[in-house]
Structure formats: structure tokens, C-alpha cells
Design an enzyme around this catalytic site. Sequence first.
Site, PDB file in Angstrom:
ATOM      1  N   HIS A  57      17.248 -27.995 -16.879  1.00 41.29           N
ATOM      2  CA  HIS A  57      18.191 -28.542 -15.895  1.00 41.29           C
ATOM      3  C   HIS A  57      18.153 -30.069 -15.840  1.00 41.29           C
ATOM      4  O   HIS A  57      19.072 -30.691 -15.308  1.00 41.29           O
ATOM      5  CB  HIS A  57      17.946 -27.929 -14.505  1.00 41.29           C
ATOM      6  CG  HIS A  57      16.778 -28.488 -13.767  1.00 41.29           C
ATOM      7  ND1 HIS A  57      15.558 -27.863 -13.703  1.00 41.29           N
ATOM      8  CD2 HIS A  57      16.644 -29.625 -13.034  1.00 41.29           C
ATOM      9  CE1 HIS A  57      14.725 -28.579 -12.968  1.00 41.29           C
ATOM     10  NE2 HIS A  57      15.353 -29.656 -12.546  1.00 41.29           N
ATOM     11  N   SER A  59      10.767 -32.430 -11.469  1.00 41.79           N
ATOM     12  CA  SER A  59      11.328 -31.430 -12.365  1.00 41.79           C
ATOM     13  C   SER A  59      10.913 -31.699 -13.806  1.00 41.79           C
ATOM     14  O   SER A  59      10.913 -32.834 -14.269  1.00 41.79           O
ATOM     15  CB  SER A  59      12.859 -31.436 -12.272  1.00 41.79           C
ATOM     16  OG  SER A  59      13.286 -30.961 -11.031  1.00 41.79           O
ATOM     17  N   ASP A  82      14.639 -21.850 -17.623  1.00 43.58           N
ATOM     18  CA  ASP A  82      14.757 -23.294 -17.390  1.00 43.58           C
ATOM     19  C   ASP A  82      13.667 -24.022 -18.175  1.00 43.58           C
ATOM     20  O   ASP A  82      12.648 -24.442 -17.623  1.00 43.58           O
ATOM     21  CB  ASP A  82      14.660 -23.581 -15.898  1.00 43.58           C
ATOM     22  CG  ASP A  82      14.951 -25.030 -15.552  1.00 43.58           C
ATOM     23  OD1 ASP A  82      15.471 -25.756 -16.419  1.00 43.58           O
ATOM     24  OD2 ASP A  82      14.668 -25.437 -14.409  1.00 43.58           O
TER      25      ASP A  82
END
Length: 814
Positions: A616, A760, A667
Site C-alpha cells: 500500500h 507502514s 499487503d
Amino acid sequence: MIWYNSLYHMVSGGDLYSATDFCADMDVLVLHTYICFLFMLVIVKIEPAAIACPGSTTLCNTTHTCIENKYICDGDRDCDDGEDEANCEFKESGCGDGSYHIAQTGTISSKNYPLNYTSYLHCQWYISSPDNTTLQLEFIEIFDLEKPRHNQCLYDFVSVLQLSPSLSLGRFCGGTPPGPMLLNASKVLVEFQSDGQKSGYGFKLRWTSGNNIIYSHGHQSRAQESGQIQTTQVSTTAHSQCLGQFEYGGDLGHISSPNYGQPYMTPLYCRWQITVSPGYRVSLQFLSIDIGEATVNGCASGRLEVYDGPDDGAPLIDTYCGDVMPTPLMTSDNTLYLVMTADNNTAGRVGFQANYMSLYIEPPTTTTIGPPPPGCDGTALVIISMSGYITTPYYDHQNVYADRVDCEWILLAPPGQVFLISFVEFDLEQSGGCDSDYLRIYNDNEDRLGFSNNLTNGTIAVRNETLSDVNHLTEIANLCGQMLPYSVESNNSTVVLRFHSDEQYGSYGFNLTYLTKVPEVKCSAGQFQCDSVHCIDRSAVCDGQANCDGGVDELICPSLSCGLPAIQPEVARIVGGTEAVEGAWPWTLSIVDKERPGHICGATLIHPKWALSAAHCFERVFSRNYEQFALVAGRHHLLLTDSHEQWRFVDNVYMNREYLSATSENDIALIKLKQPFNLNDYVSLVCLPEQRVTPGTPCYITGWGETLGTCCSNLLKQALVPIMNSSLCSEPEYYGSRLMDHMMCAGYPEGGVDSCDGDSGGPLVCQSPTGSRRWELQGVTSWGLLCASAKSPGVYTVVDDYIFWIRQTIAIHI
């Protein structure tokens, strides 16, 4: 970044039950009084000695944890109640105002306002209502910050974070201020950041607190128009959880129903207005929904209505209820309006939460109108050619394609050959399941009148034919959105392409090329692909022998040097986040945009030329051109250049092809560098796991992301988080069905320690369960809700489930 509240686990399992409370609850008898007196003496004597802080640290009395002295009076509240900042002299925010404000009303502003603010600012203001009433914020007078880039406020911006409960209300930049914002809390953190380039006149913000803030709006609801509601004022008694209208803005943010996670109160009437910069659209993605009950006649007891505009007089996009996850949606302009109503909640439903972001869609010129070209006129276009290109009708990079178009192209190759289809440009309406506008590619097993048997090199012939029978088709790709698709290779010599557009939201279309080729050897499920023609058994990978040319089967294997940092981290099993020892996590990388060296995501070094991150982090790089990105190793400070830093530019990014943005499944992404890193004491490799980690295992997260006012902003930070049992994390009050295969949770049921925005893609590492004490990369930071909140732990992609994919991808693209 990793956000934490220092946690003190009481013997009672809840809040500290003090001696005075204990005594107050007892009958005041002589014996009881004597017991209480003895009990209080024991408490007074033992409790202060229970925590002994080592040298150069100070005790947080409320939470009974120790913090380093350098964090005293540094402007950040490192103790849970802010006692480390309570007795300090006036502490500037960094912009000239004080850091802490407790008042019914007041203003703050950027430095030098209304003149240009200076470079490299990082300012923080904690604002609290003195009587614990709700706050309203409003940007007044001038709002002038550097414009966004890549649809995001990356350079200069002001962000607003509601505290207790924590909720990001947005991040703002450019020249258009957001509207007034009503908080669901009495505390807020406002942060302002500027880089070293352009500046503007800045901003001024006013806050107001009180029990009866009245909100006026320039419209009436449909119920008001019919006379059912007589006033826009919302009673603080009847609807204390939804005072007035919530107004959001900026380039991204999070919204949720009141007290999400707990059964919502009824009767309920809540409104949210999201406004982004003119010329942008609002993209809304639901994270969870549990409202009312979906029946054959519609929604019973509760619903959420979403409107394409500034109020409920705009076109209704849809009405949602039940617990079925809606697909992502996008507005036609820069405003979105949501209304949630409920008359009862006997089922104990918990509401909804969603993320939004602004998207820039270049205004199209008038759609080209003309006779449909061959293949789009109700018959299929058969193309007999060794190579060529196909576009949407009248594709010109500037005009959107027409509504209600259906096209079919049939490609025929010589026997024994297949088609390789590659994409030059791609832009179709995004929808869940690609069921609105789409390009679908099929293998066709039907013999097309013997055409393929009569082909020779250089033959180009075109004819029309009836549309293909779906019973002969096998779908190999279903495409939509703005991300440039990966190349598609067919399984035989006949390929069918179908393009469909519905009645709304046209985009610019696509331009693809095709060519015929001899098919590559495709290895079986139990084999490893060395190259286009060689396969070996999986058991031969990492066996210590080079079975593939170039030894690609031995590239990403356990080694004697991985997972053993030369500089040892401080890994005391404390609850909370701390600044990492510089160089102690030498595999932790920062992803930056080389045009502006700001931190975007984290990554982990697994090979001198390869890193692992989250898909992502790159999902909005629609062109799949990653040359603007670089990876930084040996980094500790974000705003300073460390002497051990190494920068390497990105050559390519390989996102897992099964990644789904809507659910965050798969992901994970591999990053290939143009040049390898030089390994040393400050830059080294982590080990890949030999087996999946078990629940309860203590692991560490590291990163530079959002700190939400806790310690070590702009420094590499670490925190201890235990692996959570997936059955617990899948319970409805946690993540329910959102937690899927190949995901795991790490954190605490009560919250307090978590990864957050900016972390992230970064690592979750645990020491090997085999006893080697090597650090293994068990998880990639993927997603989570409301950083560090109770029953909302961080969610990580399970690396052990992707070991073969990692080794195979690197071997093919080395």
C-alpha cells in the site's frame, strides 16, 4: 510513528483501587478502621518503593514507569498525565506561543503570522477545555501554506488530532482552509511543520469550548423541509455524542461513528461533511460497518446515507446498513456528506469507521462522439497479427471515453505461440470487483474457423465476428482503476479482450500493446523457477548448492551474519515506546521521495540490493515508475543527516499481484535497488523467519512515523509488542472478519502501544524461537485503526507465508 501511553497493570486488572477508596467502602467499625489504618500504612510504605528508576531517568508517578531525563520539559508529554511538563518554565511550541493552553477560548498561529513563516518548523500545541467540555476549532483570517504534491500535504502542513479518544481530523495545506471542526473530546493536539523550501503567510486558529456550542448551516435537511424537524440546534442532553455537524477537510483523514467499538446510543442523528480543495474529489473507503439491520424492504432501526455533495440535498450515492462492507466510492466534486440515524440498537451494533483522501482528477474536455469503431459496434473484431496495439474508442489522452460502451477484440496467434499483453497507459473507473467499467482478458479455447492454422509471419487480417460464447472463455485478468497493470501472458494462441463502460464516471481509457511469443516454461506447483526455461524442485532451494544458473536459488537463505546487529538494542521487556539505540536495528530503512527527502514509509533490508515493505506504500504510483523513490539505511534522525546514512535509488517495486487495497490482503512488496548497500555495523540484513511466530511472543516494531505527541518525534523509535492470538483479534469487538489469512495482530488488548501513520512497511522482528537469538522479520506493518486504542492492535502481513514468493520474485528479477 509508534504511539504509546505508559501503562501500569494494576493487580485488580483495572484502575488502581486506592487505600482511601477501600476504606470508604467499608462499614466504619472499629475493627474495620484498624484494618484500614494498617492497610494504608502498608500502601504508603510499599508503593513508592515499587518502582526504582535507574540513573538518568525519572519516575512518572501516575503510571509508575521511568522516562529518560532528557525528555523532561522537552515539550512532549512522555508521562501519561503530562507531569514531566507540568512544572516547567514557559515552553514554546516552536512557533512563539506556549505549548499548553487550558482556556475556554483562544488563538494560536504559525510563526511570524501574518508574515511568511520560517523554514524547518515543528510546532505543537496542546489545547484543553478547562471544564472538560467539547471543543470547536476554526481557521480564521489567512490560510496560506505550501500546496500539496501527489494529492497529499507532504511539505508544509498543519494537522489536527483529537485526544481521548484519539482521532485524526485531517492534515491541511494549500490556500483553502477547512471548515469549522467540532470535536468529540475536550483535548486536541495541533501540529505545524514546514520544510526548507517554499513558505506562505501561515494560518491562525481559534478554539472555543462550552456546553452549548450552537452550529448554524446554510441549508435545511429534507426532514426540516417537510416540517418534521424545527431547529438545527442539537440537544447536548439527547445527543451528547453528536453535537452539531462534524466538518472535516485536508488531504486525508478518518471518521467514525460516536464511541465506535461500543454499542451506539439511540436515538441517534449524526452528520459529517468532508470538504477537500476545489478541483479535487473525495475518495471514501470503509474500514468496517455495523449499523441497523438489512431487510428485504431496506434498512431497519438504523442506516448510513452518503450524498455526493455538501448536504443531504445532493444526489444520494447509497444507503448502507447491516455489516456487509461497502465498496470504495468517489464523489464527482470536492464535498461528501454522511448522515447516520438510528431509533433503537437492541442488537448492540457498533457503528462504522472509514478513511477518506482527496484525489485530483484532471477535468476532462467534452467526450468525443462519433460512430462506434469496429469491435465496439455490436460485433467482435478479430485481429490476426503478430503484434500491434489496442485502445479504448477514440483514445487521445485528453477526453474521457463514452458511457455505455461494449467492445470485444479477438487476437489470434500462430499455433504453439501465446500473447504477451503490456500496458502503456491505463485509467478506468475504480470499483469494487471491477464491475462498473472494466477490461477483462480471457483465454479462448474455441477454434476460430481455423484462422490460427493458416497464419504466417507478417500476416495482418481483420474481420468481424459475433461476440464470443462465455462458455469457451477462461478469465485471466479483470482490470480497472488507475494503476498501470502488470503484463499479462495468455495460455494459448487465442485471446479475447472485453471493454465495458457503464452510465457514469468515465475516465481516459487505456492503450495496450500485444505481441506473439513462444511460451515460457511454467514450473509446476512443487517447483522453483530458475529462469524462462529451467525449473528445480523446491526442496533444492537453500540447500547450500547452486542448482540454478547464477545461484539464484541460494540468494535469500539463512546466513551466519543475518539478524545479529553489531550494536545491541536495549530490549528490556517494558511496556511503552522509547528512542532506539542508534544503529541497533541496522535493517530498518526509510523510504523517501528524492525530490523532497521526507519519510514516506518504512522497509526492511533482506539482501544488499533488496528490501521488503508494504504494497500500500506504492499503490498510488499509478505509472509504476519508481525512480523518484530512494531508500535510506543507517538512519536515526529524520531532520538531520546521520554520518552513517547510505542512500540508494529504487530500480523497481514488485507488489504482490494478489494485493487488494480494499481489504489489505497480501499487503507486501519487494523493492529492488539500483545499487546494493554497503554492509557495516550500521547497515546489515535481517533474517527471514524459519517458522511462523506463536502468540505471546515478545517482538519489536521500529519506525519514524506519527508519535501523536509522545516521545522521540523524528527519531527512530522502538516498542515492545506481543503477538496476539488471532482468535482474539478476530472477535467482533476487535477486527472481526477484517482480519484475514496471512495477517496477524501484535499489541495489547488495552491499547497504548502501536505502530501508526508513517510506520507502514516497517519491520516487526522477533528473536528466533530456535535459540539462536537471531532477529527474524516476522511481520510487515500493514494497517490498524485508531493508533494505540483499546481492542485495535496493529495488523501485520505474515512474512512466513510469503517466503517462497520472496525467493521466487528475486530469482526471476535479479
